[in-house]
Design a protein around this motif. Structure first.
Motif, mmCIF file in Angstrom:
data_model
loop_
_atom_site.group_PDB
_atom_site.id
_atom_site.type_symbol
_atom_site.label_atom_id
_atom_site.label_comp_id
_atom_site.label_asym_id
_atom_site.label_seq_id
_atom_site.Cartn_x
_atom_site.Cartn_y
_atom_site.Cartn_z
ATOM 1 N N LEU A 84 32.895 49.570 69.911
ATOM 2 C CA LEU A 84 32.011 50.046 70.984
ATOM 3 C C LEU A 84 32.148 49.184 72.237
ATOM 4 C CD1 LEU A 84 28.888 50.929 68.864
ATOM 5 C CD2 LEU A 84 30.098 52.505 70.362
ATOM 6 N N THR A 85 32.301 47.861 72.036
ATOM 7 C CA THR A 85 32.483 46.972 73.185
ATOM 8 C C THR A 85 33.768 47.327 73.917
ATOM 9 O OG1 THR A 85 31.514 45.288 71.777
ATOM 10 C CG2 THR A 85 32.366 44.563 73.879
ATOM 11 N N LEU A 86 34.810 47.605 73.130
ATOM 12 C CA LEU A 86 36.089 47.980 73.723
ATOM 13 C C LEU A 86 35.960 49.290 74.496
ATOM 14 C CD1 LEU A 86 38.796 46.537 73.579
ATOM 15 C CD2 LEU A 86 39.480 48.117 71.776
ATOM 16 N N ILE A 87 35.217 50.245 73.908
ATOM 17 C CA ILE A 87 35.002 51.527 74.595
ATOM 18 C C ILE A 87 34.254 51.296 75.908
ATOM 19 C CG2 ILE A 87 33.758 53.733 74.489
ATOM 20 C CD1 ILE A 87 34.319 53.789 71.511
ATOM 21 N N ALA A 88 33.221 50.434 75.844
ATOM 22 C CA ALA A 88 32.436 50.156 77.048
ATOM 23 C C ALA A 88 33.315 49.522 78.127
ATOM 24 C CB ALA A 88 31.270 49.239 76.710
ATOM 25 N N LEU A 89 34.173 48.590 77.720
ATOM 26 C CA LEU A 89 35.053 47.935 78.689
ATOM 27 C C LEU A 89 36.060 48.921 79.262
ATOM 28 C CD1 LEU A 89 35.850 44.513 77.006
ATOM 29 C CD2 LEU A 89 34.738 44.865 79.199
ATOM 30 N N PHE A 90 36.623 49.762 78.377
ATOM 31 C CA PHE A 90 37.646 50.705 78.817
ATOM 32 C C PHE A 90 37.060 51.743 79.767
ATOM 33 C CE2 PHE A 90 39.954 54.723 78.249
ATOM 34 C CZ PHE A 90 41.209 54.313 78.658
ATOM 35 N N THR A 91 35.912 52.331 79.377
ATOM 36 C CA THR A 91 35.308 53.338 80.258
ATOM 37 C C THR A 91 34.860 52.696 81.570
ATOM 38 O OG1 THR A 91 33.239 53.019 79.070
ATOM 39 C CG2 THR A 91 34.542 54.929 78.463
ATOM 40 N N GLY A 92 34.418 51.439 81.485
ATOM 41 C CA GLY A 92 34.042 50.724 82.706
ATOM 42 C C GLY A 92 35.226 50.578 83.641
ATOM 43 N N ALA A 93 36.394 50.263 83.070
ATOM 44 C CA ALA A 93 37.604 50.089 83.878
ATOM 45 C C ALA A 93 38.008 51.412 84.512
ATOM 46 C CB ALA A 93 38.732 49.543 83.010
ATOM 47 N N VAL A 94 37.936 52.480 83.712
ATOM 48 C CA VAL A 94 38.313 53.797 84.225
ATOM 49 C C VAL A 94 37.366 54.220 85.342
ATOM 50 C CG1 VAL A 94 38.491 56.235 83.611
ATOM 51 C CG2 VAL A 94 39.411 54.511 82.078
ATOM 52 N N TRP A 95 36.088 53.915 85.156
ATOM 53 C CA TRP A 95 35.073 54.254 86.144
ATOM 54 C C TRP A 95 35.226 53.377 87.385
ATOM 55 C CZ3 TRP A 95 29.084 53.609 85.256
ATOM 56 C CH2 TRP A 95 28.404 54.405 86.184
ATOM 57 N N GLY A 96 35.662 52.157 87.181
ATOM 58 C CA GLY A 96 35.794 51.221 88.294
ATOM 59 C C GLY A 96 36.848 51.647 89.294
ATOM 60 N N LYS A 97 37.903 52.317 88.827
ATOM 61 C CA LYS A 97 39.011 52.695 89.717
ATOM 62 C C LYS A 97 38.554 53.584 90.878
ATOM 63 C CE LYS A 97 43.237 52.629 91.051
ATOM 64 N NZ LYS A 97 43.741 51.428 91.708
ATOM 65 N N PRO A 98 37.872 54.709 90.596
ATOM 66 C CA PRO A 98 37.438 55.532 91.743
ATOM 67 C C PRO A 98 36.264 54.944 92.529
ATOM 68 C CG PRO A 98 36.756 56.557 89.688
ATOM 69 C CD PRO A 98 37.593 55.382 89.316
ATOM 70 N N THR A 99 35.368 54.180 91.857
ATOM 71 C CA THR A 99 34.180 53.707 92.580
ATOM 72 C C THR A 99 34.415 52.386 93.291
ATOM 73 O OG1 THR A 99 33.428 52.984 90.420
ATOM 74 C CG2 THR A 99 32.330 54.891 91.353
ATOM 75 N N TRP A 100 35.087 51.454 92.630
ATOM 76 C CA TRP A 100 35.301 50.141 93.239
ATOM 77 C C TRP A 100 36.722 49.989 93.778
ATOM 78 C CZ3 TRP A 100 32.950 46.978 88.609
ATOM 79 C CH2 TRP A 100 31.559 47.167 88.603
ATOM 80 N N GLY A 101 37.582 50.930 93.411
ATOM 81 C CA GLY A 101 38.960 50.854 93.868
ATOM 82 C C GLY A 101 39.831 49.937 93.036
ATOM 83 N N THR A 102 39.314 49.451 91.902
ATOM 84 C CA THR A 102 40.129 48.593 91.056
ATOM 85 C C THR A 102 39.675 48.744 89.608
ATOM 86 O OG1 THR A 102 40.593 46.317 90.473
ATOM 87 C CG2 THR A 102 38.613 46.688 91.726
ATOM 88 N N TYR A 103 40.621 48.546 88.684
ATOM 89 C CA TYR A 103 40.273 48.701 87.268
ATOM 90 C C TYR A 103 39.425 47.543 86.770
ATOM 91 C CZ TYR A 103 43.514 52.580 86.774
ATOM 92 O OH TYR A 103 44.130 53.784 86.887
ATOM 93 N N TRP A 104 39.710 46.370 87.270
ATOM 94 C CA TRP A 104 39.053 45.193 86.704
ATOM 95 C C TRP A 104 38.504 44.310 87.821
ATOM 96 C CZ3 TRP A 104 37.663 44.062 81.895
ATOM 97 C CH2 TRP A 104 37.183 42.781 81.654
ATOM 98 N N VAL A 105 37.236 43.950 87.692
ATOM 99 C CA VAL A 105 36.639 42.956 88.590
ATOM 100 C C VAL A 105 36.010 41.909 87.684
ATOM 101 C CG1 VAL A 105 35.529 42.981 90.836
ATOM 102 C CG2 VAL A 105 35.517 45.045 89.441
ATOM 103 N N TRP A 106 36.031 40.654 88.141
ATOM 104 C CA TRP A 106 35.341 39.626 87.342
ATOM 105 C C TRP A 106 33.872 39.625 87.715
ATOM 106 C CZ3 TRP A 106 37.418 37.597 83.167
ATOM 107 C CH2 TRP A 106 38.792 37.614 83.047
#
Lengths: 230, 254
Positions: B109-131
């Motif tokens: 579930l943690t992995l799913i949360a991280l993965f969906t967060g990354a996918v969501w981050g691309k269109p909203t924040w413009g990047t897959y990963w932010v610290w």
């Protein structure tokens, strides 16, 4: 070993003295974390840049990460030899409070790795072009921080000691628990570099150390009892 | 005295893997359809029927997977730690089995949360990963889960692996508030100015209703998977006992 023969029930000071004696007598083991600390630091200018400005910016974090790794490498030794030669069993069946024996071993570990590392850190700071005003905070934060690393590491080492092959496993388990102290340790040094008051994060480190000093020896001795009862 | 015994009987019965196996066998026929239908209805409603977000458009829809997964990833660690603590204190094997079953589910579930967060981050924040503080905390949570799983796997003796895993989970629980606070503090120190959450502070009911439904569905699904994993673990643990052998023999006959 002579200390154990002299007193029937070795206590806190006996364990500090015995472990210190053992680490000094096998000097290659005692020096290995220190050498590692210096050698890995050498990789940084080679791999990133020898430019002093760039190094100075990275220095607080680098010194802290290397100190963390050096402690991590040496923490397995704290119980594993005792487990192999049976003196851990003796500690378990001794009538006095095991917590203090464990605390003695942890303090000896800090005196033989964390403290030399702290004393050596100004030299490393010099090599990494750390600004002068950050030396004091770096030494104080490393002194407190490496003690915390030894305490928390001892809990993890006690979990894996009966496996006889801690190595990688200890690192995997300990690194997440080391993250908070790394945050506050590096902040202390970066604050000092930026001429900001650095006592805040240092105070938090002190609080964390106090908490760990109370809880970790208790936890480690309880774990050693559980993992040796079969 | 008799009354008290009866009151606590379920607690001791829970300690018996066989009793757990038999009683949960009765729950599954209604729990599985409930979980799957809640999930199906909730996801269909959320992904197709709910209105698009005013600012994020369609991309916000990943919230219907991301939020419930993050909820349960955090809750899952407390399930692991609580089951481990109860097992250590009252020496109940069944709790250790539940703990062992819960760890991989939580990690997934943690992995799913991280993965969906990354996918969501691309269109909203413009990047897959932010610290970002929350993402970093989630990543550390994943490491804690993996640590418990690796330690359990390292021991040959089942009992020792149970106990060691439970202790590590408890040590992790003590550290979670410290880790969370330190990461939060670290993030406020380094907060980049460009990053900004675009979701509106309060959600419209049209979006909230399917979200609540999906969260309920995830809870039911979590319980279902936990029971299924625990039952599997029981069979593995008790494989040399008579009742499991008869069970396997019956299964082979039919």
């Amino acid at each position: 070993m002579s200390n154990i023969a002299r007193s029937t029930h070795p206590g806190f000071m006996d364990y500090v003295r015995r472990d210190l004696y053992l680490s000094i007598s096998s000097s290659s083991d005692a020096c290995a974390p220190l050498l590692f600390f210096c050698m890995v630091i050498t990789l940084v200018p080679l791999s990133i840049s020898p430019n002093p400005e760039q190094l100075a910016e990275l220095a607080p974090g680098l010194v802290w990460i290397m100190a963390l790794l050096a402690t991590l490498l040496s923490i397995e030794r704290i119980f594993v030899f005792d487990h192999e030669d049976g003196s851990l069993e003796q500690m378990l069946i001794a009538p006095n409070m095991m917590t203090f024996s464990v605390l003695g071993k942890i303090i000896a570990h800090w005196l033989s790795t964390g403290l030399p590392l702290t004393l050596l850190s100004p030299a490393v700071g010099l090599m990494l072009a750390l600004p002068e005003n950050a030396y004091g905070p770096m030494v104080i934060s490393l002194g407190l921080g490496t003690a915390y690393l030894s305490l928390v590491g001892a809990v993890i080492a006690s979990l894996t000691v009966s496996l006889g092959r801690g190595g990688f496993l200890i690192s995997l388990l300990a690194v997440p628990l080391y993250m908070p102290i790394l945050v506050f340790g590096t902040s202390t040094v970066t604050y000092a570099v930026a001429h900001m008051p650095w006592s805040g994060p240092l105070a938090i480190m002190g609080a964390m150390l106090a908490l760990a000093l109370v809880l970790c020896p208790l936890a480690a001795s309880a774990i050693l009892r559980v993992t040796h009862s079969g | 005295m008799v009354k008290r015994d009866r009151k606590w009987r379920w607690f001791h019965q829970m300690g018996s893997p066989r009793w757990f196996y038999e009683i949960t066998g009765g729950w599954l026929p209604w729990l599985i359809p409930l979980a799957l239908s809640l999930l199906a209805v909730g996801l269909f409603w959320g992904l197709f029927l709910a209105p698009p977000d005013a600012r994020q458009g369609q991309s916000y829809r990943i919230i219907f997977v991301h939020v419930p997964a993050s909820f349960l990833a955090l809750l899952g660690y407390y399930v692991v730690a609580t089951a481990g603590a109860v097992g250590l204190i009252w020496r109940i094997k069944m709790c250790f089995i539940v703990m062992k079953a819960a760890a991989p589910i939580g990690a997934a579930l943690t992995l799913i949360a991280l993965f969906t967060g990354a996918v969501w981050g691309k269109p909203t924040w413009g990047t897959y990963w932010v610290w970002d503080a929350r993402i970093t905390s989630m990543l550390i949570l994943l490491f804690l889960y993996l640590g418990v799983m690796t330690l359990q796997r390292a021991f040959v003796s089942k009992d020792m692996s149970f106990k060691a895993g439970a202790i590590l989970a408890l040590v992790g629980t003590v550290n979670i508030p410290i880790i969370y606070k330190s990461v939060d503090w670290w993030y406020t120190l380094h907060q980049p100015a460009t990053l900004k959450l675009t979701s509106s502070p309060s959600m419209h009911t049209d979006m909230l209703q399917p979200l609540l439904l999906v969260i309920c569905g995830f809870y039911a699904f979590y319980l279902m998977v936990l029971i299924l994993f625990a039952r599997l673990e029981i069979l593995r643990y008790e494989k040399s006992s008579n009742w499991v052998k008869t069970l396997v023999a019956e299964g082979n006959d039919s």
